[in-house]
Design a protein around this motif. Structure first.
Motif, short mmCIF file in Angstrom:
data_model
loop_
_atom_site.label_atom_id
_atom_site.label_comp_id
_atom_site.label_asym_id
_atom_site.label_seq_id
_atom_site.Cartn_x
_atom_site.Cartn_y
_atom_site.Cartn_z
N ARG A 5 -13.60 55.34 17.30
CA ARG A 5 -13.27 55.60 18.71
C ARG A 5 -12.05 54.76 19.09
NH1 ARG A 5 -16.15 57.97 22.91
NH2 ARG A 5 -15.37 57.31 24.93
N VAL A 6 -11.03 55.42 19.59
CA VAL A 6 -9.80 54.74 19.97
C VAL A 6 -9.91 54.32 21.43
CG1 VAL A 6 -7.31 55.00 20.23
CG2 VAL A 6 -8.47 56.10 18.33
N ARG A 7 -9.66 53.06 21.69
CA ARG A 7 -9.69 52.52 23.05
C ARG A 7 -8.27 52.57 23.61
NH1 ARG A 7 -14.36 52.73 24.65
NH2 ARG A 7 -14.09 51.20 26.30
N GLY A 8 -8.16 52.74 24.90
CA GLY A 8 -6.85 52.77 25.53
C GLY A 8 -6.29 54.19 25.58
N PHE A 9 -4.98 54.27 25.74
CA PHE A 9 -4.32 55.57 25.90
C PHE A 9 -3.87 56.14 24.57
CE2 PHE A 9 -3.63 53.71 30.13
CZ PHE A 9 -4.10 54.75 30.91
N VAL A 10 -4.06 57.45 24.42
CA VAL A 10 -3.52 58.20 23.29
C VAL A 10 -2.82 59.41 23.89
CG1 VAL A 10 -4.00 59.49 21.18
CG2 VAL A 10 -5.35 57.45 21.74
N CYS A 11 -1.55 59.59 23.55
CA CYS A 11 -0.79 60.74 24.01
C CYS A 11 -0.56 61.67 22.82
CB CYS A 11 0.55 60.29 24.57
SG CYS A 11 0.39 59.21 26.01
N LEU A 62 -1.10 66.10 25.94
CA LEU A 62 -2.48 65.79 26.30
C LEU A 62 -2.60 64.27 26.34
CD1 LEU A 62 -4.20 68.23 23.80
CD2 LEU A 62 -3.81 68.62 26.23
N VAL A 63 -3.11 63.74 27.42
CA VAL A 63 -3.26 62.29 27.55
C VAL A 63 -4.75 61.97 27.57
CG1 VAL A 63 -2.83 60.26 28.97
CG2 VAL A 63 -1.10 62.06 28.81
N TYR A 64 -5.16 61.11 26.64
CA TYR A 64 -6.55 60.68 26.54
C TYR A 64 -6.63 59.20 26.91
CZ TYR A 64 -7.44 64.86 23.74
OH TYR A 64 -7.56 66.15 23.30
N LYS A 65 -7.71 58.84 27.55
CA LYS A 65 -8.00 57.43 27.80
C LYS A 65 -9.43 57.17 27.37
CE LYS A 65 -7.76 53.55 30.69
NZ LYS A 65 -8.31 52.89 31.78
N ASP A 66 -9.58 56.26 26.44
CA ASP A 66 -10.90 55.91 25.90
C ASP A 66 -11.66 57.15 25.43
OD1 ASP A 66 -10.32 53.25 26.48
OD2 ASP A 66 -11.21 53.37 28.48
N GLY A 67 -10.93 58.07 24.81
CA GLY A 67 -11.55 59.25 24.21
C GLY A 67 -11.76 60.43 25.14
N LYS A 68 -11.41 60.30 26.41
CA LYS A 68 -11.58 61.40 27.37
C LYS A 68 -10.24 61.91 27.85
CE LYS A 68 -16.01 59.72 28.89
NZ LYS A 68 -16.73 58.92 29.82
N VAL A 69 -10.12 63.24 28.03
CA VAL A 69 -8.87 63.82 28.50
C VAL A 69 -8.61 63.36 29.93
CG1 VAL A 69 -7.60 65.93 29.03
CG2 VAL A 69 -9.07 65.84 27.01
N LEU A 70 -7.45 62.75 30.14
CA LEU A 70 -7.05 62.28 31.46
C LEU A 70 -6.20 63.34 32.15
CD1 LEU A 70 -7.02 59.84 33.42
CD2 LEU A 70 -4.97 59.06 32.23
N THR A 71 -5.27 63.92 31.40
CA THR A 71 -4.40 64.95 31.96
C THR A 71 -3.77 65.76 30.85
OG1 THR A 71 -2.64 65.36 33.59
CG2 THR A 71 -2.26 63.59 32.05
N GLN A 72 -3.26 66.93 31.23
CA GLN A 72 -2.46 67.74 30.30
C GLN A 72 -1.25 68.28 31.05
OE1 GLN A 72 -4.61 71.08 28.75
NE2 GLN A 72 -4.67 72.15 30.69
N ILE A 73 -0.14 68.31 30.36
CA ILE A 73 1.10 68.82 30.95
C ILE A 73 1.64 69.89 30.00
CG2 ILE A 73 3.41 68.24 31.79
CD1 ILE A 73 2.37 65.29 32.00
N LEU A 93 4.68 59.92 32.50
CA LEU A 93 3.55 59.19 31.90
C LEU A 93 3.18 57.97 32.74
CD1 LEU A 93 4.38 59.43 28.09
CD2 LEU A 93 2.70 60.76 29.40
N ALA A 94 4.17 57.35 33.35
CA ALA A 94 3.90 56.20 34.22
C ALA A 94 3.12 56.63 35.47
CB ALA A 94 5.20 55.52 34.61
N GLN A 95 3.35 57.85 35.92
CA GLN A 95 2.66 58.33 37.12
C GLN A 95 1.16 58.46 36.91
OE1 GLN A 95 4.63 58.30 39.95
NE2 GLN A 95 5.86 57.48 38.28
N VAL A 96 0.72 58.65 35.67
CA VAL A 96 -0.72 58.74 35.39
C VAL A 96 -1.25 57.44 34.78
CG1 VAL A 96 -0.84 61.25 35.26
CG2 VAL A 96 -0.31 59.96 33.20
N GLY A 97 -0.40 56.40 34.74
CA GLY A 97 -0.85 55.09 34.31
C GLY A 97 -0.81 54.82 32.82
N VAL A 98 -0.16 55.70 32.07
CA VAL A 98 -0.12 55.54 30.61
C VAL A 98 0.80 54.40 30.20
CG1 VAL A 98 0.46 56.68 28.44
CG2 VAL A 98 -0.65 57.97 30.26
N VAL A 99 1.94 54.30 30.85
CA VAL A 99 2.92 53.25 30.54
C VAL A 99 3.34 52.59 31.85
CG1 VAL A 99 3.79 54.43 28.47
CG2 VAL A 99 4.93 54.82 30.66
N VAL A 100 3.90 51.40 31.72
CA VAL A 100 4.48 50.70 32.86
C VAL A 100 5.99 50.82 32.72
CG1 VAL A 100 4.75 48.48 34.03
CG2 VAL A 100 2.54 49.11 33.02
#
Length: 129
Positions: A5-11, A62-73, A93-100
């Motif tokens: 299980r990958v923790r954090g963001f996966v794009c 597709l943006v995942y956070k802690d294994g769950k889909v956060l958003t798709q563009i 990506l910054a707008q959905v909190g993936v990067v600063v």
């Protein structure tokens, strides 16, 4: 069968070869992966991931956070279309909190929402006689 299980963001970038929008996104993807090493950026040919995935939906992010889909563009319109840059993708990506980001506004905001009209008269326009 073991799945880590990958923790954090996966794009995840779904792309197809030979599509200009995908080539632009692949270039941006590479630069963002180098810049934001704490975020996992992966790419996969869309039809390898999802059978019969339509080319018209690529690129898809597709943006995942802690294994769950956060958003798709889907597509690149949100990034400024064919004039997109890595900064445009970074901003979204910054707008959905993936990067600063250090960007203060959307790079494509200067042209976003504007309609460009060619005011040149068409050779087929009617003229008053």
């Amino acid at each position: 069968w073991y799945q880590r299980r990958v923790r954090g963001f996966v794009c995840v970038l779904l792309y197809q070869d030979g599509i200009v929008a995908c080539e632009l996104m692949l270039e941006a993807w590479k630069k963002l992966a180098q810049k934001f090493r704490s975020t996992k950026f992966v790419k996969i040919k869309a039809t390898d991931a999802i059978r019969n995935y339509p080319d018209s939906n690529t690129p898809t992010v597709l943006v995942y956070k802690d294994g769950k889909v956060l958003t798709q563009i889907i597509g690149i319109n949100r990034y400024g279309g064919l004039k997109m840059t890595p900064d445009d993708v970074e901003w979204e990506l910054a707008q959905v909190g993936v990067v600063v980001t250090e960007l203060e506004e959307a790079p494509h905001s200067a042209t976003q929402g504007r309609i460009f009209v060619n005011l040149k008269r068409s050779p087929f326009s009617a003229t008053a006689a």
